[in-house]
Design a protein around this motif. Structure first.
Motif, PDB file in Angstrom:
ATOM      1  N   VAL A 197     -88.031 -74.713 -64.670  1.00  0.00           N
ATOM      2  CA  VAL A 197     -87.511 -75.411 -63.624  1.00  0.00           C
ATOM      3  C   VAL A 197     -86.364 -75.076 -62.695  1.00  0.00           C
ATOM      4  N   VAL A 198     -87.309 -74.696 -61.439  1.00  0.00           N
ATOM      5  CA  VAL A 198     -85.838 -74.077 -60.463  1.00  0.00           C
ATOM      6  C   VAL A 198     -86.020 -75.096 -59.281  1.00  0.00           C
ATOM      7  N   GLU A 199     -84.928 -75.520 -58.980  1.00  0.00           N
ATOM      8  CA  GLU A 199     -84.353 -76.426 -57.699  1.00  0.00           C
ATOM      9  C   GLU A 199     -84.654 -75.044 -56.062  1.00  0.00           C
ATOM     10  N   LYS A 200     -84.632 -75.849 -55.622  1.00  0.00           N
ATOM     11  CA  LYS A 200     -84.834 -75.361 -54.316  1.00  0.00           C
ATOM     12  C   LYS A 200     -83.143 -75.096 -54.126  1.00  0.00           C
ATOM     13  N   PRO A 201     -82.839 -74.116 -52.943  1.00  0.00           N
ATOM     14  CA  PRO A 201     -83.580 -73.566 -52.500  1.00  0.00           C
ATOM     15  C   PRO A 201     -83.584 -71.929 -53.118  1.00  0.00           C
ATOM     16  N   PHE A 202     -84.607 -70.894 -53.521  1.00  0.00           N
ATOM     17  CA  PHE A 202     -84.833 -70.705 -54.209  1.00  0.00           C
ATOM     18  C   PHE A 202     -85.188 -68.863 -53.466  1.00  0.00           C
ATOM     19  N   GLY A 203     -84.050 -68.551 -53.598  1.00  0.00           N
ATOM     20  CA  GLY A 203     -83.184 -67.476 -52.427  1.00  0.00           C
ATOM     21  C   GLY A 203     -82.636 -68.186 -51.113  1.00  0.00           C
ATOM     22  N   TYR A 204     -82.107 -67.251 -50.758  1.00  0.00           N
ATOM     23  CA  TYR A 204     -81.419 -67.157 -49.633  1.00  0.00           C
ATOM     24  C   TYR A 204     -81.323 -66.518 -47.881  1.00  0.00           C
ATOM     25  N   ASP A 205     -82.623 -65.223 -48.961  1.00  0.00           N
ATOM     26  CA  ASP A 205     -83.141 -64.948 -47.891  1.00  0.00           C
ATOM     27  C   ASP A 205     -84.713 -63.726 -48.227  1.00  0.00           C
ATOM     28  N   LEU A 206     -85.420 -63.057 -47.347  1.00  0.00           N
ATOM     29  CA  LEU A 206     -86.062 -62.204 -47.792  1.00  0.00           C
ATOM     30  C   LEU A 206     -85.721 -62.046 -48.799  1.00  0.00           C
ATOM     31  N   GLN A 207     -84.297 -60.712 -49.038  1.00  0.00           N
ATOM     32  CA  GLN A 207     -84.135 -60.380 -50.093  1.00  0.00           C
ATOM     33  C   GLN A 207     -83.379 -60.659 -51.332  1.00  0.00           C
ATOM     34  N   SER A 208     -82.439 -61.645 -51.326  1.00  0.00           N
ATOM     35  CA  SER A 208     -82.542 -62.119 -51.845  1.00  0.00           C
ATOM     36  C   SER A 208     -83.529 -63.267 -53.409  1.00  0.00           C
ATOM     37  N   ALA A 209     -84.446 -63.534 -52.626  1.00  0.00           N
ATOM     38  CA  ALA A 209     -85.786 -64.291 -53.036  1.00  0.00           C
ATOM     39  C   ALA A 209     -86.538 -63.836 -54.290  1.00  0.00           C
ATOM     40  N   ARG A 210     -86.693 -62.006 -53.691  1.00  0.00           N
ATOM     41  CA  ARG A 210     -86.930 -61.385 -54.057  1.00  0.00           C
ATOM     42  C   ARG A 210     -86.557 -61.195 -55.820  1.00  0.00           C
ATOM     43  N   LYS A 211     -85.249 -60.961 -55.181  1.00  0.00           N
ATOM     44  CA  LYS A 211     -84.366 -60.537 -56.543  1.00  0.00           C
ATOM     45  C   LYS A 211     -84.171 -61.567 -57.204  1.00  0.00           C
ATOM     46  N   LEU A 212     -84.763 -62.763 -56.895  1.00  0.00           N
ATOM     47  CA  LEU A 212     -84.515 -64.289 -58.167  1.00  0.00           C
ATOM     48  C   LEU A 212     -86.201 -64.019 -58.421  1.00  0.00           C
ATOM     49  N   ASN A 213     -86.671 -63.212 -58.394  1.00  0.00           N
ATOM     50  CA  ASN A 213     -88.371 -63.061 -58.473  1.00  0.00           C
ATOM     51  C   ASN A 213     -88.449 -62.461 -59.715  1.00  0.00           C
ATOM     52  N   ALA A 214     -87.461 -61.186 -59.284  1.00  0.00           N
ATOM     53  CA  ALA A 214     -87.895 -59.837 -60.079  1.00  0.00           C
ATOM     54  C   ALA A 214     -87.043 -60.422 -61.519  1.00  0.00           C
TER      55      ALA A 214
END
Length: 498
Positions: free
Chosen positions: A144-161
């Protein structure tokens, strides 16, 4: 086979004591925890099992109402708690975690595990990799991960990866407590269980929609976090856009996790891309200033004296699909507002021909429907009726329902509901990876524009008011107005561009 073990990283932190432990205690008291459930807390504060239980018991007495606690129940719940002193950022300490889990479960490779990241966002991308290194990412493991999931689009994609390299998507629970609220879920029930509203829920009958989520508090000592976040990252990109999705989505073919989340993603992908004109005319940023006894944002601890961080934001957005084309959605959130309220107001179109005159200052108004998530949770429908007497003078009246009219039925704890869903492996009310990226794709250009144009207007508003006056002007072109307009509540001389 052992029962479920929930591992909380950040077990000595504020989120754990204020939200997670009261939620787990609620599940325990209502006998909704799985058989054999236990909790292992991990954190840098040095506790033993016994000292941690004593600490949590004292905190529960602060955050759980007296009628919901007895010494016997508190002791019974705390007996299920364990603690491991560790630094979640240090890879070498995860072998200690693995050994402790083996000890608690009696299994060589325990896999009925639920990891909860109640940590700073900087650890969100670190902890999964450390878990993988000691093979704690097994088939039944969930995280389980709290928000914020990423700081912007690039960081969100990295975190998803990162998460995709460690877990399958069905094992990942990106939590947002807004969707755990009964009143948020009731939006779906109201829309799709009542045949009288669904035929009207489109551009032919709805003029515009406003969504407000504001609170009457400041940043509450979170200056270090808020300076790097701001209202857009903290509230709009997750909470408010989810309320937009609940309001605008098509009915799922069946109500299950995949079908429901598919419809949410469709709404995000239908958002009309923002242009530079939108950045200048349809987005208003604000920052609260000192008023009476309330300090201004720049006077808060860990906040720069010349900060450009927004504590208020209002936006006009569009949804480019068959149902909603041409219907503006006005959304706003802010700190230090006059009250705390979260609500969705649906403004229906005016009647095509007005046969009644305005008499005595009363003019027929368009119908509005208010879905209030907090406080005074309920639903209000406003419509016109004739005043008794001669002539046809009209007045707007209300038909309202509130949850408290159901008696003692509780509206439920959002965290308890969501944690229970995690335990049962139900991801319906959690954000999927494609939804995270779709949302960031829409909002990321706003952040990039502000970075490129650091002097984009930031308007001051006195603490305790409804925000910058410019948020009213944004709605003039549609002849619209906020339900609580700021222009009626304060002297305009107090407002200025910062």
């Amino acid at each position: 086979m052992s029962g479920l073990v929930m591992i909380i990283f950040g077990a000595s932190g504020d989120l754990t004591k204020r939200k997670l432990m009261p939620a787990l205690y609620t599940l325990y008291r209502e006998e909704r925890l799985p058989d054999g459930f236990s909790m292992l807390g991990g954190g840098r504060t040095d506790y033993t099992d016994e000292s941690y239980r004593t600490y949590i018991m004292s905190e529960l007495k602060k955050f759980v109402t007296s009628k919901e606690q007895t010494d016997e129940q508190l002791k019974g719940f705390c007996s299920r708690l364990h603690y491991l002193t560790m630094n979640p950022a240090t890879a070498e300490e995860y072998s200690l975690l693995n050994a402790r889990l083996q000890e608690l479960t009696g299994e060589r490779e325990p896999d009925n595990l639920l990891f909860y990241l109640a940590t700073p966002p900087s650890l969100y991308g670190v902890i999964p990799l450390h878990l993988k290194a000691v093979r704690l990412n097994r088939s039944r493991t969930r995280i389980v991960v709290e928000k914020p999931f990423g700081y912007d689009l690039q960081s969100a994609r990295k975190l998803n990866a990162v998460y995709a390299s460690v877990f399958s998507e069905h094992q990942i629970y990106r939590i947002d407590h807004f969707l755990g609220k009964e009143t948020a879920q009731n939006i779906l029930a109201f829309r799709f269980a009542n045949g009288i509203f669904e035929p009207l829920w489109n551009r032919n009958y709805i003029d515009y929609v406003e969504i407000t989520a504001v609170e009457n508090l400041g940043i509450e000592g979170r200056g270090g976090y808020y300076e790097g976040a701001g209202a857009l990252r903290d509230m709009v990109q997750n909470h408010l856009i989810q309320l937009v999705a609940l309001t605008a989505m098509e009915p799922p073919v069946t109500f299950n996790a995949d079908k429901f989340r598919n419809e949410v993603v469709k709404v995000y992908e239908s958002l009309t891309p923002l242009t530079e004109t939108d950045f200048e005319e349809h987005i208003v940023r604000g920052q609260y200033t000192a008023s009476n006894t309330k300090a201004g944002y720049r006077e808060e601890r860990q906040v720069s004296s010349d900060s450009r961080t927004e504590t208020y934001i209002a936006m006009k957005i569009g949804i480019n699909n068959w149902r909603w084309s041409g219907v503006p959605f006005y959304i706003r959130t802010g700190k230090q507002m006059p009250t705390k309220v979260t609500e969705i107001v649906v403004h229906f179109r005016k009647t095509p021909y007005q046969m009644f005159r305005c008499e005595g200052g009363h003019c027929p108004r368009a119908n509005t429907l208010i879905l209030r998530l907090q406080p005074n949770e309920g639903i209000v429908l406003k419509f016109g009726m004739k005043l008794p007497g001669s002539g046809f003078e009209l007045k707007q009246v209300t038909m309202d329902f509130s949850y408290d009219k159901l008696g003692e039925l509780p509206t439920g704890d959002a965290y308890a509901r969501l944690i229970e869903d995690c335990m049962h492996g139900d991801p319906t009310l959690f954000t999927r990876s494609d939804a995270v990226e779709a949302s960031w794709r829409f909002f990321d250009p706003v952040l990039r524009y502000w970075e490129k144009h650091p002097h984009t207007p930031l308007y001051g508003y006195p603490a305790g008011t409804w925000g910058p006056l410019e948020s009213e002007k944004m709605m003039y072109e549609h002849d619209a107005e906020w339900t609580n307009p700021c222009k009626n509540l304060t002297n305009t001389d107090e407002y200025c561009e910062l």
